[in-house]
Structure formats: structure tokens, C-alpha cells
Design a protein around this motif. Structure first.
Motif, short mmCIF file in Angstrom:
data_model
loop_
_atom_site.label_atom_id
_atom_site.label_comp_id
_atom_site.label_asym_id
_atom_site.label_seq_id
_atom_site.Cartn_x
_atom_site.Cartn_y
_atom_site.Cartn_z
N SER A 65 18.91 1.04 9.38
CA SER A 65 17.14 1.05 8.89
C SER A 65 17.18 2.55 8.43
CB SER A 65 16.63 1.22 9.91
OG SER A 65 16.32 -0.10 10.56
N ARG A 66 16.33 2.16 7.80
CA ARG A 66 15.82 3.87 6.70
C ARG A 66 14.59 3.97 6.32
NH1 ARG A 66 17.43 3.63 0.76
NH2 ARG A 66 14.84 5.88 0.04
N ASP A 67 14.04 5.35 6.44
CA ASP A 67 11.80 5.34 6.63
C ASP A 67 12.73 5.56 4.83
OD1 ASP A 67 11.49 5.27 8.48
OD2 ASP A 67 11.25 7.04 9.19
N ILE A 68 10.87 5.15 4.40
CA ILE A 68 11.12 5.27 3.01
C ILE A 68 9.29 5.50 2.52
CG2 ILE A 68 10.91 3.08 2.73
CD1 ILE A 68 12.63 2.79 0.05
N ASP A 69 9.34 5.76 1.44
CA ASP A 69 7.71 6.59 1.07
C ASP A 69 7.83 5.76 -0.55
OD1 ASP A 69 6.78 8.62 3.10
OD2 ASP A 69 9.00 9.92 2.47
N LEU A 70 6.73 4.92 0.02
CA LEU A 70 6.58 4.13 -1.53
C LEU A 70 4.82 4.34 -1.90
CD1 LEU A 70 7.91 0.84 0.14
CD2 LEU A 70 9.31 1.71 -1.66
N ALA A 71 5.18 4.25 -3.57
CA ALA A 71 3.84 4.50 -3.99
C ALA A 71 2.87 2.84 -3.56
CB ALA A 71 4.09 4.89 -4.95
N ALA A 72 1.89 2.63 -4.07
CA ALA A 72 1.30 1.64 -3.93
C ALA A 72 1.83 0.65 -5.50
CB ALA A 72 -0.41 1.41 -3.80
N ALA A 123 0.57 -1.55 0.01
CA ALA A 123 0.10 -0.02 -0.32
C ALA A 123 0.80 1.23 -0.14
CB ALA A 123 -0.64 -0.07 0.91
N ALA A 124 0.59 2.54 -0.75
CA ALA A 124 1.16 4.10 -0.60
C ALA A 124 1.37 4.30 1.22
CB ALA A 124 0.60 4.71 -0.86
N GLY A 125 2.38 4.55 1.28
CA GLY A 125 2.73 4.98 1.65
C GLY A 125 3.93 4.95 3.18
N ARG A 126 4.42 5.36 4.27
CA ARG A 126 5.95 5.65 4.87
C ARG A 126 5.73 3.75 5.76
NH1 ARG A 126 9.52 9.45 6.69
NH2 ARG A 126 9.60 10.73 4.84
N TYR A 127 6.88 3.80 5.39
CA TYR A 127 7.47 2.41 6.07
C TYR A 127 9.14 2.51 6.44
CZ TYR A 127 4.42 0.15 2.72
OH TYR A 127 3.26 -0.42 2.94
N THR A 128 9.58 1.79 7.36
CA THR A 128 10.96 1.44 8.42
C THR A 128 11.24 0.63 7.45
OG1 THR A 128 10.19 3.21 9.81
CG2 THR A 128 12.23 1.52 9.51
N TRP A 129 12.57 1.12 6.94
CA TRP A 129 13.59 -1.02 6.19
C TRP A 129 14.37 -1.15 6.66
CZ3 TRP A 129 15.25 -0.26 0.53
CH2 TRP A 129 15.73 -1.06 -0.23
N SER A 130 14.40 -2.44 7.55
CA SER A 130 15.41 -2.47 7.82
C SER A 130 16.28 -3.64 7.56
CB SER A 130 14.92 -2.80 9.59
OG SER A 130 13.74 -1.54 10.22
#
Length: 137
Positions: A75-82, A58-65
Motif C-alpha cells: 500500500s501507499r498513500d497518494i495525493d490525487l488531483a480531481a 475527487a481531489a484528495g489523499r487516498y490509500t492505494w493498495s
């Protein structure tokens, strides 16, 4: 009879208030991991150990670790499109150390990468590595 009705109304009102105050459930954390035996003596000629999966996000902000055993770093925060992504994690052997690389690719978009800048050293044994996506919603 009036007492029974009053008690029933109080019970219904209490349940409605309790439900209205309940937080919405957060989306679950997703994992892309693999367990592999590392001999502790990495050489550049060793093949990469990788794992890939297709995931719909889903579109939104994720923490990718990145994951190595119980460690979740970097880790980094990343905004992903759906959309549907190919999620790949690799452990690469260099002469004397390992390096972990992670990527997320979606057709029509630039590939996102998460690389551990450290030289990783392990004693011989089986290690679980990969990465996780923790949604902020």
C-alpha cells in the motif's frame, strides 16, 4: 396542552442535536479487480492478465493498495488531483513466478505506479487480483 407542546419541542431539539452530531459519510472505497486462473507454472511467454477501468476521482489523499484475494498489500498513500483516470492492474508471468503491477494515469499528468516487489508463487487455481483506492475523506 402545554405538556404536549413542551414534549414536541423537546423531541425537535433532541433530533436537531442528534443530527448535528452525526458524522458525515466517508467516500466509498473503489476497486479494480479481476479473477483469473493461474496454472502455478508461470512462463515469460504467458500473456499478461490485465483489467482496466476509467474512474472519476475527487481531489484528495487516498490509500492505494494492491489486492490478491483478501490480502491488501503493498500500500501507499497518494495525493490525487480531481479528474478522470485510467486505472490498470496486471498480473505478469515470469519464469517461475508472477508479478503484480498497478497504474493510474490522467492526461497531462505523470502515471502513478504501485508495484509489488515480491516474486509471487501460487498453486494452480483462480485468484482475484487488482487494487483498491480508499479515500481519506
Amino acid at each position: 396542552m402545554r405538556t404536549v407542546r413542551t414534549a414536541a419541542l423537546v423531541a425537535v431539539a433532541t433530533a436537531a442535536v442528534a443530527l448535528a452530531g452525526s458524522p458525515a459519510s466517508a467516500a466509498a472505497t473503489a476497486y479494480n479487480t479481476r479473477s483469473v486462473f493461474l496454472d502455478g507454472n508461470p512462463m515469460l511467454s504467458d500473456p499478461d492478465a490485465c483489467t482496466s477501468r476509467t474512474i472519476s476521482l475527487a481531489a484528495g489523499r487516498y490509500t492505494w493498495s494492491q489486492v490478491i484475494g483478501s490480502l491488501h498489500d503493498p500500500s501507499r498513500d497518494i495525493d490525487l488531483a480531481a479528474g478522470t483516470y485510467t486505472w490498470t492492474d496486471c498480473m505478469r508471468a515470469w519464469d517461475g513466478y508472477y508479478e503484480q503491477k498497478s497504474s493510474l494515469s490522467k492526461p497531462g499528468s505523470a502515471t502513478a505506479v504501485l508495484n509489488d516487489p515480491r516474486e509471487l508463487h501460487f498453486t494452480p487455481g483462480t485468484r482475484t487480483f487488482g487494487s483498491l483506492l480508499d479515500p481519506h475523506f
